[in-house]
Design an enzyme around this catalytic site. Structure first.
Site, PDB file in Angstrom:
ATOM      1  N   ASP A  13     -11.047  -1.592  -4.288  1.00 60.61           N
ATOM      2  CA  ASP A  13     -10.863  -3.014  -4.630  1.00 60.61           C
ATOM      3  C   ASP A  13      -9.573  -3.264  -5.412  1.00 60.61           C
ATOM      4  O   ASP A  13      -9.460  -4.236  -6.146  1.00 60.61           O
ATOM      5  CB  ASP A  13     -12.050  -3.557  -5.451  1.00 60.61           C
ATOM      6  CG  ASP A  13     -13.397  -3.249  -4.849  1.00 60.61           C
ATOM      7  OD1 ASP A  13     -13.518  -3.347  -3.622  1.00 60.61           O
ATOM      8  OD2 ASP A  13     -14.328  -2.901  -5.603  1.00 60.61           O
ATOM      9  N   LYS A  16      -5.290  -2.803  -1.995  1.00 62.05           N
ATOM     10  CA  LYS A  16      -4.535  -1.947  -1.057  1.00 62.05           C
ATOM     11  C   LYS A  16      -4.121  -2.704   0.192  1.00 62.05           C
ATOM     12  O   LYS A  16      -3.056  -2.454   0.748  1.00 62.05           O
ATOM     13  CB  LYS A  16      -5.389  -0.734  -0.662  1.00 62.05           C
ATOM     14  CG  LYS A  16      -5.655   0.228  -1.801  1.00 62.05           C
ATOM     15  CD  LYS A  16      -6.461   1.434  -1.338  1.00 62.05           C
ATOM     16  CE  LYS A  16      -7.846   1.054  -0.862  1.00 62.05           C
ATOM     17  NZ  LYS A  16      -8.683   0.469  -1.929  1.00 62.05           N
ATOM     18  N   GLY A  40     -13.102  -2.889   2.657  1.00 57.25           N
ATOM     19  CA  GLY A  40     -12.765  -4.293   2.856  1.00 57.25           C
ATOM     20  C   GLY A  40     -11.377  -4.557   2.311  1.00 57.25           C
ATOM     21  O   GLY A  40     -11.183  -4.624   1.099  1.00 57.25           O
ATOM     22  N   HIS A  41     -10.384  -4.685   3.198  1.00 53.71           N
ATOM     23  CA  HIS A  41      -9.007  -4.898   2.776  1.00 53.71           C
ATOM     24  C   HIS A  41      -8.594  -6.323   3.120  1.00 53.71           C
ATOM     25  O   HIS A  41      -8.684  -6.754   4.271  1.00 53.71           O
ATOM     26  CB  HIS A  41      -8.081  -3.885   3.454  1.00 53.71           C
ATOM     27  CG  HIS A  41      -8.333  -2.484   2.994  1.00 53.71           C
ATOM     28  ND1 HIS A  41      -7.614  -1.403   3.466  1.00 53.71           N
ATOM     29  CD2 HIS A  41      -9.216  -1.978   2.097  1.00 53.71           C
ATOM     30  CE1 HIS A  41      -8.058  -0.303   2.875  1.00 53.71           C
ATOM     31  NE2 HIS A  41      -9.030  -0.634   2.054  1.00 53.71           N
ATOM     32  N   GLN A 211     -11.323   2.632   0.051  1.00 53.46           N
ATOM     33  CA  GLN A 211     -11.989   2.872  -1.230  1.00 53.46           C
ATOM     34  C   GLN A 211     -10.969   3.338  -2.295  1.00 53.46           C
ATOM     35  O   GLN A 211      -9.852   2.863  -2.280  1.00 53.46           O
ATOM     36  CB  GLN A 211     -13.141   3.879  -1.075  1.00 53.46           C
ATOM     37  CG  GLN A 211     -14.362   3.338  -0.355  1.00 53.46           C
ATOM     38  CD  GLN A 211     -14.281   3.506   1.145  1.00 53.46           C
ATOM     39  OE1 GLN A 211     -13.806   4.514   1.654  1.00 53.46           O
ATOM     40  NE2 GLN A 211     -14.768   2.530   1.882  1.00 53.46           N
TER      41      GLN A 211
END
Length: 418
Positions: A13, A16, A40-41, A211
Site C-alpha cells: 500500500d 507502487k 491492488g495498484h 505487496q
C-alpha cells in the site's frame, strides 16, 4: 545491460502503482513477478483512477509491453476482466482455492493473517505441493482434464475435513476453465526467454513487485503476511531472468506507515491521528478489499531491514502531502522492549508485539491544495517547504540511501524525480 526492480518497502500500500507508472514512461517493458490478485495498484491519469490487481501498472503507457511472470498466481476471470476494462503467464487460481482460503482463515484463529480471500495462499500451497494448475495446462484441454480429475476429489475431501459445505462440480470447473484458457491463449508465451532477449537487446525493463517487504513469506511478519516472496531477489525467480541484470533496486515507502490485515504494528496510532492519516490523500482503504487500513508513523527500524534484504539503491517516498497540516510529525528511530533498545527489526512476533517505538519529532508543514503541490512539483525538490526537505534528509541519512522520487499527490504531475 541492467534492469530496474521496484518493491514495496513496508507492508504494501505504499503507492507502487503510481511509481511504476511514472518510471514506465521511460521503460520498454514492465513485468509483474510475484503475488496475485490480492495486490491492488492504483494509478491516476487525469481525473480517471485505475486499479490493477494482476495487470502490470505500465499498461497505461502506450509504447510499453507488459508481462506477467511465472511467479504470479493468476485468477483467469480477474485477468480477463482487467484486460477488458482497460483495453502473458503462470500458476492458476482455481475456484476451490477461494473456498479453501476462507475455511482455513476461520480455522487459524489468532494466527489468521486477515487474508483478502482471493485464493492466493492455497494456490501457492498447490504450487509448492507440485499439483497446481499452470497456464500451460489451462490452454491444453486434455491435460487440464487429467489434472482436474485427480485434484478436484482431493480438494473436495479437504473442504469436507475443514467443515465446509461447498460441493465441487468437476465438469463445471473444467468447462469454465477451458473457456478461460481459450480466451487467454493468445497472451501465453515463454516470458522468460522473451525477457532475456529483451534485456540483451538493451531494452529498458522494469520489474514491478506486489505487496511489501514486511509481508514477504520469508522476510516479513510471518505468519501475518502474504504467500509469496516480495523482495527484489524474487524478480529473478518470478520472471525467469538472471539476477546479474537486476542492478537498479528502488524501494517505495509511504511518508507514514499503513497496512491491511492482522499482526504487530509498533507505530500504529488510533483516534484522531489515525483518522487524519486515513482520510486524506485519497483515503487509506485497501484497493482490493476496501477495508480501512491500519495507520501509523514512519518506522525506520522496518526500513533499515528493507534496505538490507533488498539491496536498495534508491527510495521513492510517497504521500508527503497527507502529512500537511500537522504541527509535529514523529518518526520511529528504534524500539524499546524489556529495557533494551532495538534498532534491527525482530524476527519473533512475540518480541515485536512488545516493542514500543522511540520517536524523534519533526516540525510539520503547511496543508497545501493539490494544485499547489503540483505547482511545487514543477519547480523541483528545492521548492518543497524546508520542513519537508529536512524530513526527507533525515530519512536519507538514517537509511544511507538517496531518495530518487518524491510523490506529493495522486496525479502524475505531483511527482518530483531526479
Amino acid at each position: 545491460m541492467s534492469a530496474t526492480v521496484v518493491v514495496g518497502a513496508q507492508f504494501g500500500d505504499e503507492g507502487k502503482g503510481k511509481i511504476v507508472d511514472y518510471l514506465a514512461d521511460r521503460a520498454d517493458v514492465v513485468v509483474r513477478f510475484q503475488g496475485g490478485a490480492n495486490a491492488g495498484h492504483t494509478v491516476q491519469v487525469g481525473d480517471q483512477l485505475y486499479a490493477f490487481h494482476l495487470l502490470p501498472s505500465g499498461v497505461l503507457r502506450k509504447r510499453t509491453m507488459n508481462v506477467i511472470g511465472n511467479g504470479v498466481v493468476v485468477d483467469p476471470a480477474q485477468l480477463l476482466t482487467e484486460i477488458e476494462e482497460t483495453r502473458a503467464l503462470a500458476h492458476v487460481v482455481m475456484p476451490y482455492h477461494k473456498i479453501i482460503d476462507g475455511l482455513e482463515e476461520k480455522l487459524k484463529g489468532n494466527l489468521g493473517a486477515g487474508t483478502t480471500l482471493r485464493g492466493i495462499g492455497p494456490s501457492f500451497e498447490d504450487k509448492v505441493g507440485r499439483f497446481g494448475i499452470r497456464m500451460c495446462d489451462l490452454v491444453d484441454p486434455v491435460g487440464l482434464r487429467e489434472k482436474l480429475e485427480t485434484i478436484v476429489p482431493i480438494k473436495q475431501r479437504l473442504i469436507d475435513a475443514y467443515g465446509g459445505t461447498d460441493r465441487l462440480d468437476l465438469e463445471a470447473i473444467y468447462k469454465e476453465q477451458v473457456e478461460y484458457g481459450a480466451r487467454l491463449a493468445p497472451f501465453v508465451a515463454d516470458t522468460s526467454a522473451w525477457l532475456d532477449a529483451a534485456i540483451r537487446r538493451r531494452k529498458r525493463v522494469l520489474f514491478e513487485g506486489a505487496q511489501g517487504t514486511h509481508l514477504c513469506i520469508d522476510h516479513g511478519i510471518y505468519p501475518f503476511g502474504t504467500s509469496s516472496d516480495c523482495v527484489a531477489g524474487a524478480a529473478s525467480v518470478g520472471a525467469g531472468v538472471g539476477p546479474q541484470f537486476l542492478t537498479d533496486i528502488v524501494g517505495v515507502a509511504k511518508a507514514f506507515t499503513s497496512r491491511v490485515g492482522t499482526g504487530p504494528f509498533p507505530t500504529e496510532v488510533e483516534g484522531s491521528a489515525a483518522e487524519y492519516l486515513r482520510e486524506r490523500g485519497g483515503g487509506e482503504y485497501g484497493t482490493t478489499t476496501r477495508r480501512p487500513r491500519r495507520v501509523g508513523w514512519l518506522d525506520l527500524v522496518m526500513l533499515r531491514m528493507t534496505v538490507r534484504v533488498n539491496g536498495l539503491v534508491s527510495l521513492a517516498v510517497t504521500k508527503l502531502d497527507v502529512l500537511g497540516g500537522l504541527d509535529r510529525i514523529p518518526v520511529c528511530v528504534s524500539y524499546r522492549t524489556d529495557g533494551e533498545t532495538i534498532k534491527e527489526f525482530p524476527a519473533s512476533m512475540r518480541v515485536l508485539s512488545r516493542c514500543e517505538p522511540v520517536y524523534r519529532e519533526f516540525k510539520g508543514w503547511a496543508d497545501l491544495t493539490e494544485s499547489q503541490w503540483i505547482f511545487t512539483a514543477k519547480k523541483g525538490k528545492r521548492a518543497l517547504p524546508e520542513s519537508v526537505r529536512k524530513y526527507l534528509g533525515f530519512i536519507e541519512t538514517q537509511l544511507k540511501v538517496p531518495i530518487r522520487i518524491i510523490s506529493i499527490g495522486r496525479p502524475r504531475a505531483a511527482t518530483i524525480g531526479h
